[in-house]
Design an enzyme around this catalytic site. Structure first.
Site, PDB file in Angstrom:
ATOM      1  N   LYS A 196      19.648 -85.755  54.281  1.00 57.80           N
ATOM      2  CA  LYS A 196      20.598 -84.992  53.274  1.00 57.80           C
ATOM      3  C   LYS A 196      19.772 -85.842  52.632  1.00 57.80           C
ATOM      4  O   LYS A 196      19.890 -84.992  51.404  1.00 57.80           O
ATOM      5  CB  LYS A 196      21.477 -85.915  53.903  1.00 57.80           C
ATOM      6  CG  LYS A 196      22.550 -85.953  52.632  1.00 57.80           C
ATOM      7  CD  LYS A 196      24.351 -86.853  53.533  1.00 57.80           C
ATOM      8  CE  LYS A 196      23.402 -88.296  53.092  1.00 57.80           C
ATOM      9  NZ  LYS A 196      25.040 -88.979  52.676  1.00 57.80           N
ATOM     10  N   THR A 197      19.560 -86.551  52.295  1.00 56.68           N
ATOM     11  CA  THR A 197      19.271 -87.755  50.939  1.00 56.68           C
ATOM     12  C   THR A 197      17.100 -86.593  51.022  1.00 56.68           C
ATOM     13  O   THR A 197      17.783 -87.064  50.103  1.00 56.68           O
ATOM     14  CB  THR A 197      18.719 -89.743  51.365  1.00 56.68           C
ATOM     15  OG1 THR A 197      19.865 -89.168  52.208  1.00 56.68           O
ATOM     16  CG2 THR A 197      18.329 -89.658  50.162  1.00 56.68           C
ATOM     17  N   ASP A 212      27.729 -86.572  46.399  1.00 60.87           N
ATOM     18  CA  ASP A 212      26.897 -87.631  47.605  1.00 60.87           C
ATOM     19  C   ASP A 212      27.881 -87.682  48.565  1.00 60.87           C
ATOM     20  O   ASP A 212      29.109 -88.156  47.500  1.00 60.87           O
ATOM     21  CB  ASP A 212      25.555 -88.302  47.367  1.00 60.87           C
ATOM     22  CG  ASP A 212      24.876 -88.468  48.841  1.00 60.87           C
ATOM     23  OD1 ASP A 212      25.343 -87.429  49.746  1.00 60.87           O
ATOM     24  OD2 ASP A 212      24.761 -89.161  49.184  1.00 60.87           O
ATOM     25  N   GLU A 213      28.030 -87.312  49.872  1.00 61.69           N
ATOM     26  CA  GLU A 213      29.420 -88.172  50.593  1.00 61.69           C
ATOM     27  C   GLU A 213      30.531 -87.704  50.138  1.00 61.69           C
ATOM     28  O   GLU A 213      31.245 -88.469  50.524  1.00 61.69           O
ATOM     29  CB  GLU A 213      29.042 -89.968  50.223  1.00 61.69           C
ATOM     30  CG  GLU A 213      27.631 -90.777  50.700  1.00 61.69           C
ATOM     31  CD  GLU A 213      27.172 -90.525  52.073  1.00 61.69           C
ATOM     32  OE1 GLU A 213      28.329 -90.121  52.993  1.00 61.69           O
ATOM     33  OE2 GLU A 213      26.349 -91.307  52.565  1.00 61.69           O
ATOM     34  N   GLN A 248      31.466 -88.006  59.614  1.00 59.03           N
ATOM     35  CA  GLN A 248      31.395 -88.763  59.176  1.00 59.03           C
ATOM     36  C   GLN A 248      31.825 -89.618  57.787  1.00 59.03           C
ATOM     37  O   GLN A 248      31.820 -90.664  57.319  1.00 59.03           O
ATOM     38  CB  GLN A 248      29.885 -89.396  58.557  1.00 59.03           C
ATOM     39  CG  GLN A 248      28.929 -88.469  59.578  1.00 59.03           C
ATOM     40  CD  GLN A 248      27.046 -88.996  59.448  1.00 59.03           C
ATOM     41  OE1 GLN A 248      26.593 -90.122  59.227  1.00 59.03           O
ATOM     42  NE2 GLN A 248      26.760 -88.898  59.189  1.00 59.03           N
ATOM     43  N   ARG A 303      23.161 -94.132  63.985  1.00 57.87           N
ATOM     44  CA  ARG A 303      22.822 -95.094  63.062  1.00 57.87           C
ATOM     45  C   ARG A 303      21.308 -95.434  63.888  1.00 57.87           C
ATOM     46  O   ARG A 303      19.899 -96.072  63.031  1.00 57.87           O
ATOM     47  CB  ARG A 303      22.678 -96.564  62.441  1.00 57.87           C
ATOM     48  CG  ARG A 303      24.670 -96.593  61.705  1.00 57.87           C
ATOM     49  CD  ARG A 303      23.985 -95.818  60.768  1.00 57.87           C
ATOM     50  NE  ARG A 303      24.389 -94.390  60.889  1.00 57.87           N
ATOM     51  CZ  ARG A 303      24.590 -93.109  60.543  1.00 57.87           C
ATOM     52  NH1 ARG A 303      23.790 -93.222  59.042  1.00 57.87           N
ATOM     53  NH2 ARG A 303      24.882 -91.745  60.527  1.00 57.87           N
TER      54      ARG A 303
END
Length: 758
Positions: free
Chosen positions: A32-33, A223-224, A254, A610
């Site tokens: 994503k980043t 973002d997020e 998430q 993670r």
DNA sequence: GGTCGTATATTTTTT
DNA sequence: ATATACGACC
């Protein structure tokens, strides 16, 4: 553009789709980043002015890292992009435009402690019962209202809200909300929610301002996105209304911030708001092994409200997920510390390849101790951050008051600090006098002789003179933040007081203040900051995140300890997910509805994903809490995981159980009275119908005294009946259906304290 | 009026 | 364990 070469097809699409609304649903570990960075670089390479790009991130650190990554692709222009958290970007805008709403550019930002303290004061002033109007409850209601853009007036006018509050026995809630807002305004202060709320008001009531920023920002990216609340969403929507270039990136699986207003509906309903929306799903996970992805999918699949998504990976199968069962939290710490120690040797890893994730900050203690014992380097993210320490907040309160004399919370903090003989009574007199004359507290303090009602003598005058001399430095001599702060620290007497404290804690506090001064010096010396004034520094400090504290690059090789929440967006080779106990994870506080359970599950999902190579999950059978040892049951989430990928790794003895003292919070309801009558008897009486079944009575070979169908009472869950008993070697479990809406629970009988009802 | 010592309540995550 | 509240004492 050759930097696009490494991207897969959907990633590339997402980067190149730069006109019109776009939603990127990015599964965990799907790059994503990377997409966001490249997309921004791509925009700039296609002639978009960096100044016209607004990129809203979740933490300041994420913004910093992304800026850095964009820089490596397209160079120095990256620093012109508007990037940061919602709070910091709009705090900046409010500093420019806040005058239109009646705030000065020096407005203070109240942190949670300030807000709580103000609420406490208001509850007292209005003669309300602080046991009913609990600070956290009141603050929550206020925060919720603001996040849903409900003004105090609307709050008071709504019959639904009124009914709700009456039912919750807090009918004065609306009045409290109103006076809270008034007092913040009078203090020229905004709390965290205000930064978003007032931005909305600004854009609603001042169309010229809205227009200016609508045309300034040609591309808005979030973002997020799954963790934005309504207030944040409306801001972005308004800003993007003219150019319609809005790009949101997120993963509904998430979303873990509903407790602070994040609304998963934002992402689920985004399509409704933009009919020409393009949606791109990134479903390939590049981070984790097949085993980890499978286990993560198995837990999230149980949630009902979610977007359809199929996260897969081409990575290797990987090792099974290990479940570690420990006797106590200390035991858990020891096992994990030694596992880390061995794994580093065996697999040739660095300390920084390991992370320990927990649900609550308080759980870090046992791990710190065991890691220290094995000389393992570690760092803790979160918890009591540097800027929340008392001595730091004291200095900052002085600085805040020098910048903004209306800042009531700062005033309360420093008026008698160091002790100068101005007690509660004098302070009360001052605020009464101020209210009578309809002037600020500072007005009274600085001209104390003109207000006979509040004579306080020399000490108050001295205090006023002190502040006046500080003000002179800022306003007339135009000193920068560091010069003012170091002078204030000394002249206020705070530093001297700490210096004279020769205890270990005192020394640490003294060093912390020096550390703060260093940070201010760095701020002043940094070339990135053009505005070196004290008020700018204060603003940036109050919006720092836990994740934002910059670490020493020289010793980065450390095991990371943090909450699952702060682990969002990070990845580690080996992850230990600890404290998987019923009521802890999932959290007891959280579980009020199905939606809450689903959020806890998403949190579990975030934690699992993670891990890159290896995931270990542990739980303790007893745990220290408030200095006491209490018994725990393993989390229901363990049962929800796909068991083909699990293996029981370590089972420890119960070394510390000898000192076991169960926490008995309440007594027991007498059977003859109805439970709703809630007649609590302080101690369980001997001649009741209950039979206590303590854990010590169970022996390996013993036939259980329990039978299926039997009614029991658990000290925490209340009444229930046993649905099924399971005896596998040492594992003795009871499936019990509880009556108080908590449903079925599986208790380990070696720990459950049950009262058998005959 | 201020300060010190003792009793009491508190349990989540974060901008 | 820790923060706050309240009452006793200076």
């Amino acid at each position: 553009m050759d930097f696009l070469d490494g991207l897969n097809e959907p990633q590339r699409q997402a980067v190149e789709y730069i006109e019109g609304p776009l939603m990127i649903i990015a599964g965990a570990g799907s790059g994503k980043t990377r997409v966001l960075t490249y997309r921004t670089a791509y925009l700039i390479q296609n002639g978009v002015d960096p100044f016209s790009i607004l990129l809203l991130t979740f933490t300041n650190k994420a913004a910093g890292e992304m800026r850095h990554r964009i820089e490596t692709v397209i160079g120095g222009q990256a620093k012109n992009i508007w990037m940061g958290t919602f709070h910091s970007v709009f705090a900046k805008i409010l500093r420019f435009e806040g005058g239109k709403l009646g705030y000065t550019s020096n407005f203070s930002i109240y942190d949670t402690d300030d807000s709580k303290s103000l609420i406490r004061a208001l509850v007292k002033e209005q003669n309300l019962d602080d046991k009913v109007y609990k600070v956290n409850l009141v603050l929550n209601r206020i925060s919720n209202a603001k996040n849903r853009l409900i003004s105090p007036e609307q709050y008071l006018a709504s019959s639904i809200v009124e009914q709700e509050d009456r039912y919750a026995k807090i009918p004065m809630m609306g009045t409290l909300y109103k006076s809270y807002c008034l007092r913040c305004f009078q203090a020229n202060a905004m709390d965290f929610d205000d930064l978003l709320y007032q931005t909305n008001i600004l854009f609603r009531d001042h169309l010229d301002v809205l227009n200016k920023y609508q045309h300034k920002f040609k591309h808005v990216m979030v973002d997020e996105f799954q963790d934005t609340n309504v207030s944040q969403y409306l801001i972005t929507k308004k800003l993007a209304a003219v150019n319609r270039n809005i790009c949101v990136v997120g993963d509904d699986a998430q979303s873990i911030y509903a407790f602070r207003g994040a609304d998963i509906q934002n992402i689920l309903n985004f399509e409704r708001d933009y009919s020409d929306l393009k949606t791109i799903k990134l479903e390939e996970n590049y981070r984790s092994t097949k085993a980890i992805v499978a286990v993560a999918n198995s837990i999230i699949a149980r949630n009902k409200s979610q977007l359809k998504k199929d996260v897969f990976t081409s990575n290797e199968e990987g090792e099974q997920i290990e479940i570690i069962r420990a006797g106590s939290d200390n035991d858990e710490g020891r096992i994990i510390a030694s596992t880390i120690f061995e794994a580093r040797q065996k697999d040739g890893l660095k300390w920084s390849d390991f992370a320990i994730l927990y649900r609550t900050n308080a759980q870090s203690r046992s791990f710190e101790e065991s890691l220290r014992r094995l000389n393992i380097n570690y760092r803790i993210i979160g918890g009591l951050s540097f800027y929340q320490r008392k001595e730091i907040k004291d200095v900052l309160a002085y600085l805040r008051f020098v910048v903004n004399q209306n800042d009531e919370e700062a005033f309360k903090r420093i008026i008698n600090l160091p002790k100068r003989g101005i007690g509660d009574t004098s302070i009360a007199k001052i605020s009464v006098t101020a209210a009578e004359h309809k002037v600020s507290v500072w007005e009274v303090v600085s001209h104390i002789n003109q207000y006979p009602g509040a004579r306080g003598g020399a000490s108050i005058e001295n205090f006023a003179d002190l502040i006046k001399s500080f003000k002179l430095l800022v306003e007339v001599e135009q000193k920068d933040a560091y010069e003012v702060a170091s002078h204030v620290a000394k002249a206020s007497g705070l530093v001297r007081e700490l210096y004279e404290d020769k205890t270990v804690e005192g020394l640490a506090r003294y060093q912390n203040v020096q550390e703060l001064l260093n940070a201010i010096k760095q701020f002043v010396d940094s070339e990135e900051n053009e505005d070196k004034s004290l008020s700018t520094f204060l603003q940036s400090v109050s919006l720092l995140t836990n994740a934002d504290t910059n670490e020493d690059p020289n010793d980065r090789d450390k095991v990371t300890l943090m909450t699952v929440h702060s682990a969002k967006g990070l990845e580690f080779k080996n992850v230990f997910l600890v404290g998987l106990e019923e009521d802890l994870f999932p959290s007891q506080m959280m579980l009020q509805s199905q939606a809450d359970l689903e959020e806890e599950r998403r949190l579990f999902y975030v934690a699992i994903t993670r891990a890159e190579k290896k995931l270990m999950i542990s739980y303790a059978e007893s745990r220290y809490q408030f200095g006491r040892l209490k018994s725990c049951e393993p989390s229901r989430f363990l049962d929800e995981l796909d068991s083909t990928y699990l293996k029981m790794a370590k089972t420890s003895g119960k070394k510390e159980i000898s000192s076991f003292r169960p926490v008995q919070k309440t007594g027991f309801v007498e059977k003859s009275t109805s439970p709703s009558a809630a007649q609590l008897i302080q101690k369980p009486q001997q001649n009741t119908n209950y039979q206590h079944v303590p854990s010590s009575d169970f022996k390996q070979t013993d036939a259980l005294q329990l039978k299926e169908g039997q009614r029991v009472e658990h000290q925490k869950f209340g009444f229930g009946s046993i649905k099924k008993l399971e005896i596998n070697g040492a594992e003795r479990k009871a499936h019990i259906v509880f009556e108080k809406g908590i449903g079925e629970k599986v208790l380990l009988l070696s720990f459950a304290k049950l009262m058998v009802i005959e």
